[in-house]
Design an enzyme around this catalytic site. Structure first.
Site, PDB file in Angstrom:
ATOM      1  N   SER A 173     -16.040-142.529   0.663  1.00  0.00           N
ATOM      2  CA  SER A 173     -14.703-143.160   1.665  1.00  0.00           C
ATOM      3  C   SER A 173     -13.261-142.093   2.086  1.00  0.00           C
ATOM      4  CB  SER A 173     -14.627-144.580   0.552  1.00  0.00           C
ATOM      5  OG  SER A 173     -13.555-144.052  -0.450  1.00  0.00           O
ATOM      6  N   GLY A 174     -12.948-143.125   2.247  1.00  0.00           N
ATOM      7  CA  GLY A 174     -11.364-142.189   2.597  1.00  0.00           C
ATOM      8  C   GLY A 174     -11.345-140.998   3.902  1.00  0.00           C
ATOM      9  N   ILE A 175     -10.771-140.077   2.590  1.00  0.00           N
ATOM     10  CA  ILE A 175     -10.644-139.182   3.222  1.00  0.00           C
ATOM     11  C   ILE A 175     -11.668-138.038   3.295  1.00  0.00           C
ATOM     12  CG2 ILE A 175      -8.575-136.634   2.427  1.00  0.00           C
ATOM     13  CD1 ILE A 175      -6.654-138.945   1.472  1.00  0.00           C
ATOM     14  N   ASP A 211     -20.452-138.413  -4.774  1.00  0.00           N
ATOM     15  CA  ASP A 211     -19.872-139.455  -4.602  1.00  0.00           C
ATOM     16  C   ASP A 211     -20.390-140.660  -5.751  1.00  0.00           C
ATOM     17  OD1 ASP A 211     -17.620-141.096  -3.605  1.00  0.00           O
ATOM     18  OD2 ASP A 211     -18.184-142.256  -4.463  1.00  0.00           O
ATOM     19  N   VAL A 214     -17.274-137.100 -11.690  1.00  0.00           N
ATOM     20  CA  VAL A 214     -17.025-136.120 -11.451  1.00  0.00           C
ATOM     21  C   VAL A 214     -16.315-136.338 -13.148  1.00  0.00           C
ATOM     22  CG1 VAL A 214     -16.080-135.698  -9.766  1.00  0.00           C
ATOM     23  CG2 VAL A 214     -14.405-136.990 -11.125  1.00  0.00           C
ATOM     24  N   TYR A 266       1.149-139.926 -12.123  1.00  0.00           N
ATOM     25  CA  TYR A 266       0.246-140.023 -11.046  1.00  0.00           C
ATOM     26  C   TYR A 266       1.193-138.743 -10.641  1.00  0.00           C
ATOM     27  CZ  TYR A 266      -1.670-140.150  -6.034  1.00  0.00           C
ATOM     28  OH  TYR A 266      -2.303-139.713  -4.816  1.00  0.00           O
ATOM     29  N   LYS A 299      -0.607-134.515 -10.454  1.00  0.00           N
ATOM     30  CA  LYS A 299      -0.769-133.788  -8.552  1.00  0.00           C
ATOM     31  C   LYS A 299       0.035-132.847  -8.879  1.00  0.00           C
ATOM     32  CE  LYS A 299      -3.481-136.922  -6.804  1.00  0.00           C
ATOM     33  NZ  LYS A 299      -4.891-135.686  -6.843  1.00  0.00           N
ATOM     34  N   VAL A 318      -1.529-142.661   3.288  1.00  0.00           N
ATOM     35  CA  VAL A 318      -2.843-142.830   3.579  1.00  0.00           C
ATOM     36  C   VAL A 318      -3.365-143.652   3.420  1.00  0.00           C
ATOM     37  CG1 VAL A 318      -4.381-141.708   4.866  1.00  0.00           C
ATOM     38  CG2 VAL A 318      -2.964-140.613   4.043  1.00  0.00           C
ATOM     39  N   THR A 343      -6.166-145.689   2.796  1.00  0.00           N
ATOM     40  CA  THR A 343      -7.790-145.411   1.620  1.00  0.00           C
ATOM     41  C   THR A 343      -7.599-146.419   1.012  1.00  0.00           C
ATOM     42  OG1 THR A 343      -6.258-143.797   0.184  1.00  0.00           O
ATOM     43  CG2 THR A 343      -7.181-142.909   2.540  1.00  0.00           C
TER      44      THR A 343
END
Length: 254
Positions: free
Chosen positions: A22-24, A43, A65, A151, A155, A184, A186
């Site tokens: 999905s998304g990006i 995924d 993951v 978050y 990052k 974005v 998403t």
């Protein structure tokens, strides 16, 4: 194909996109395929990955993951010339309201899993002497706001992890870069997207005055994957509509 006309072509290369359902991630897979790459769509949502694979003529793979063994197996069974990984999560709470479990959950996916992915796929690239790793960071790696502390920390940590990988893998012909999106539309941002006040405030913050669509990240991915970026490594490419360039939107009178 020779010369500049082939700068962005990826013919003969295998791309593994983690988060392709999905998304990006999905748009990245479609764009890489459109430029000639064969794409493995990985995924944790296998039907979603299969949907993307069907659209781009690639193959789908179930991958969690958070399972280091599964990540290593994927890297061994699907050695990549190009790796893109987008998986991330966020718990929007102020620091004093955060629980230890929430902190661990965000760090586990955004940072620990990224560490495993970079090591697993990077090892094969280093051995083969070529490759491009593209991780998705965020504007929150450099600017933050209340409720984004954990978050943002993950990052920022991801950016430094990728820069270190660039330094260590570079002598072996492997490039490592980050893409830093702004806001974005998403699944990750659905919580604030569905709130009109949040949506409008975030749109107004960027120079372009709007949110991005996932497909607007695809050009950055193709660029970093391709020979057009052959001397680009250790970089953070901001695709944020000018968010990090604009300090507020007040337009004073002449």
């Amino acid at each position: 194909m020779t010369g500049y006309e082939g700068l962005f072509r990826l013919d003969g290369r295998r791309a593994v996109v983690i988060g392709a359902g999905s998304g990006i991630g999905r748009e990245s897979a479609l764009a890489l395929s459109a430029h000639g790459a064969s794409v493995v769509c990985a995924d944790r949502d296998l039907p979603a990955a299969e949907g993307t694979a069907e659209r781009c003529g690639g193959t789908a793979r179930l991958l969690d993951v958070l399972d280091p063994g599964a990540v290593r197996a994927c890297a061994e069974e699907a050695p990549a010339d190009v790796l893109v990984f987008t998986a991330a999560t966020n718990v929007r709470k102020r620091l004093l309201d955060y629980s230890g479990e929430e902190f661990a959950r965000v760090v586990e996916l955004n940072l620990r899993a990224s560490f495993d992915v970079v090591r697993a796929f990077g090892a094969g690239m280093v051995e083969r002497g070529h490759g491009s790793i593209i991780g998705f960071a965020s504007i929150r790696a450099s600017v933050t706001e209340p409720g984004q502390g954990v978050y943002s920390a993950t990052k920022a940590g991801l950016v430094q992890l990728l820069r270190t990988a660039a330094a260590e893998f570079g002598p072996h012909g492997v490039r490592v870069n980050a893409v830093a999106p702004g806001v974005v539309e998403t699944p990750l941002t659905r919580q604030i997207k569905d709130n009109p006040a949040w949506y409008d405030a975030y749109a107004a913050k960027s120079a372009l005055g709007r949110w991005a669509q996932p497909q607007e990240m695809a050009g950055a991915v193709v660029y970093l994957a391709s020979d057009a970026a052959s001397f680009v490594t250790g970089s953070v490419l901001y695709v944020d509509g000018g968010w990090t360039a604009v300090d507020g939107r007040f337009d004073p009178p002449n």
